[in-house]
Design an enzyme around this catalytic site. Structure first.
Site: not given
Length: 741
Positions: A44, A143
């Protein structure tokens, strides 16, 4: 700042990027190969200039990105994505994480609308286990949603994306007043209001996920964020059982309590919520086999070539339980107690006049799978634990029960069963039986000569179709499957998720010691010009040096060259020896210690040959075997290397005693400069034993070593001795020398 990805791997970015697989608000995700450890990783990467272009603060974006890495790295839990490395490549901050081959729960729900209640509960229980660990570490995810829950082919869950996590005591990624952090459909009322939050917002979010998994939609839906906030604060969600028939009221109560408006009305902890859901993780009775095809899709007829494949209805929900169910159906022979090493040696013998034993030995807390003279896997039948420690713990006098593969079955079935106990590396995954034609897939795998398994998973249910060179040799199904008939007849109506897993072999250390005893490896070094160009890059140097079996080694081992090469490169002793020759010198030089470990470091450039699992004479005439022995170009022993599964006091003392005996028997100049012992870890007693051995000789020894600037030196006299080095080796192949003055 240069473009990403770099054109080639570097010392700070040892990855070969293969493809971009996704893009989000914070950056991009790539699939890449870790060349050092031969594994796939997810990279990432964030580009600060992109964040700036969107009108955000680049520093805050990078801080939030790094917070994800630190939050995930702070957790050691099988349900949390493992972070391998954090770094910068060409000015781009990146995180290298474990590669997850599966599908998000969002993808699964998008295809099917909802999932069976017991599967939803099992997913919730795994997420709660991960959240329990996170909350104990002071981390609130903030989240939790279906897109951040990865369902692996085995049915296991990984919680991903800690990018908005709040870490207790951290000053990173502060939230602006009134800003909603998280995904509104799964955000708790206090989170939407921008108020104070704690770990209970994660429990609320998971309750939303469970509601959606059970019903097919979130508890609150609206056309705008304003309407959604109003609904979350003012409306009561309908009980799931009012929307879906057959849901137990107790499950309703657990989900609705998680959705309570006030945090104090929810579960106090992830553990409390887990206890409330646990009774619903299985159905009270197994469902009957389907009597008709799934709407819109016909169930294909069973291929005639597969109609006679044997099916084992196994007991259990885990891989080792299924393997033991298969083994216990084979013919048995009781083995009386006898010398352990002699028994194991007999089981791996390959006589010229008869086939070698193929089957399993079940004894004293261990099951040993053996085929054609190779020990494939050792595991605990009760727990599924694997590893060399199981063999090392077996008593000196050993008996048990032999289970032989029945006549008519493919002998490589043992290797296939052993492969089920190795972490899967799927070729294909996430294949839903509701959409994919799995019987047709089996036919294609047979046509291509596939070696491996099709794995079937549905919640905790597990099953396998095993292939050997394209031939289906066995079908194995655990608890809960309607496996009275061939799976091709009923799999389409189950909603199972399948994956294709090629066979893998991860051998115990005993296999290498038996199969590669005395094997000679030649050290192949790069050319002079190449050496000079990579000398400052230890990673490149490690790749450039090679250890290759000498001519005639395959014939001597009675193995084909490909089989021999696979065994050699899989041998941890080979990996340790190659690391020592290629990288250890640079590491010690980097820390200014090479001169204090002359007997260890100076001979490295002269090593021309390594012999695996090789015996050396000791005083008294008998021989001592080490996992690797390094020789210089003049045929002198310079290093001995051993590996143990447990770094205990007994292991350290025994190793030093054996190395000392060999050193006393070899009094030539330059003989045995160092002895290296490798283990996953060394306990305090082991380190104490190591230091005690180095202190032998008292003040005189200390004075001599101080004058010669030696470290880790075991002095056997005024002019005789050798260095002793302990090395810790992690499961992913990283090694750390324990240097003690």
């Amino acid at each position: 700042m240069t473009a990403f990805p770099p054109p080639a791997p570097t010392a700070t970015f040892p990855y070969r990027v293969l493809e971009k697989i996704g893009e989000g608000a914070m950056g991009e995700v790539y699939r890449a190969e870790d060349l050092d450890l031969a594994r796939m990783v997810a990279i990432k990467v964030i580009r600060p200039e992109h964040a700036s272009a969107r009108g955000t603060d680049p520093d805050a974006t990078v801080n939030r990105f790094l917070q994800e890495a630190r939050a995930a790295a702070a957790l050691s839990h099988p349900g949390v994505t493992t972070v391998h490395r954090v770094g910068t490549a060409g000015g781009h901050p990146y995180i290298a994480m474990e590669w997850l081959d599966g599908h998000t729960l969002e993808d699964i729900l998008a295809r099917g609308g909802r999932i069976p209640p017991e599967q939803a509960v099992r997913i919730g229980l795994q997420v709660l286990s991960a959240l329990e660990a996170a909350h104990a570490a002071g981390i609130v995810h903030r989240d939790i949603k279906p897109d951040n829950l990865m369902v692996l082919p085995s049915g296991r869950i990984k919680v991903t994306d800690f990018g908005v996590a709040r870490v207790r005591g951290s000053d990173l990624a502060h939230t602006q007043a009134g800003m909603i952090v998280g995904t509104p459909q799964y955000a708790a009322p206090e989170q939407l209001a921008g108020g104070a939050i704690d770990h209970r917002i994660d429990l609320y979010a998971l309750a939303c996920v469970l509601y959606e998994a059970l019903v097919g939609r979130p508890p609150f839906e609206a056309s705008s964020i304003y309407e959604l906030v109003q609904a979350v604060h003012a409306e009561a969600p309908r009980p799931p059982s009012a929307l879906v028939d057959g849901l137990p009221p107790g499950l309703d109560a657990g989900v609705l309590r998680g959705l309570a408006k006030r945090p104090e009305d929810r579960f106090a902890s992830a553990a409390d919520m887990r206890a409330a859901l646990d009774p619903f993780r299985t159905r009270r009775a197994a469902p009957p086999p389907p009597t008709e095809a799934t709407p819109g899709r016909a169930v294909p007829a069973v291929a005639p070539t597969h109609a006679q494949v044997a099916t084992v209805q196994a007991v259990g929900e885990r891989e080792h339980e299924l393997v033991m169910s298969v083994v216990r159906q084979w013919p048995t022979t009781e083995v009386p107690r006898q010398d352990r090493d002699r028994l194991l040696q007999r089981l791996v013998e390959r006589p010229l006049h008869a086939p070698a034993f193929t089957g399993a030995l079940v004894t004293d807390g261990a099951c040993i799978l053996i085929s054609d003279g190779i020990m494939y896997r050792v595991f605990d039948p009760a727990t599924g634990r694997v590893g060399d420690a199981l063999l090392e713990a077996l008593p000196a006098q050993l008996g048990g029960t032999l289970f032989a593969v029945p006549a008519g079955l493919e002998t490589r079935l043992v290797a296939l069963l052993a492969s089920l106990l190795v972490p899967a590396v799927p070729r294909l995954s996430g294949l839903s039986s509701s959409f994919a034609d799995l019987p047709q897939l089996a036919g294609k795998l047979a046509a291509e000569g596939f070696d491996g398994a099709i794995r079937f998973g549905l919640g905790a249910r597990l099953g396998f179709a095993l292939f050997c060179r394209g031939q289906r040799v066995l079908d194995v199904f655990g608890d809960g499957w309607p496996a009275r008939d061939a799976w091709e007849q009923w799999i389409g109506g189950t909603g199972a998720i399948a994956s294709v897993e090629p066979i893998q072999s991860v051998f115990p250390a005993a296999t290498f010691r038996q199969q590669l005893a005395g094997l000679v490896l030649e050290v192949v070094r790069p050319t002079t010009s190449l050496t000079s160009s990579i000398r400052s890059d230890t990673t490149a140097a490690a790749r450039a040096i090679d250890l290759r079996p000498c001519e005639g080694a395959a014939a001597a081992a009675r193995r084909g060259p490909a089989t021999l090469q696979a065994l050699v490169t899989s041998d941890p002793a080979y990996g340790a020896a190659r690391w020592i020759i290629a990288e250890l010198g640079a590491q010690f030089a980097q820390h200014g210690r090479a001169g204090r470990w002359k007997g260890l470091i100076e001979p490295l450039d002269r090593i021309g040959q390594v012999r695996l699992h090789h015996g050396l004479a000791r005083a008294g005439g008998d021989r001592v075997t080490f996992d690797a022995v390094a020789y210089d170009g003049d045929g002198r022993v310079v290093h001995v290397i051993d590996r143990v599964a447990r770094g205990t006091r007994a292991a350290v003392e025994a190793f030093i005693e054996r190395a000392t005996a060999v050193r006393r028997a070899r009094d030539g100049a330059g003989e045995l400069g160092a002895a290296i012992l490798v283990a996953p870890t060394f306990d305090e007693d082991a380190l104490e034993a190591y230091l005690a051995a180095l202190r032998t000789g008292g003040a005189l020894r200390a004075s001599l070593d101080a004058l010669s600037h030696r470290e880790g030196y075991l002095r056997l006299g005024m002019r005789q001795g050798f260095h002793v080095l302990l090395v810790e080796e992690t499961a992913d192949g990283r090694r750390r020398p324990l240097v003690v003055e």
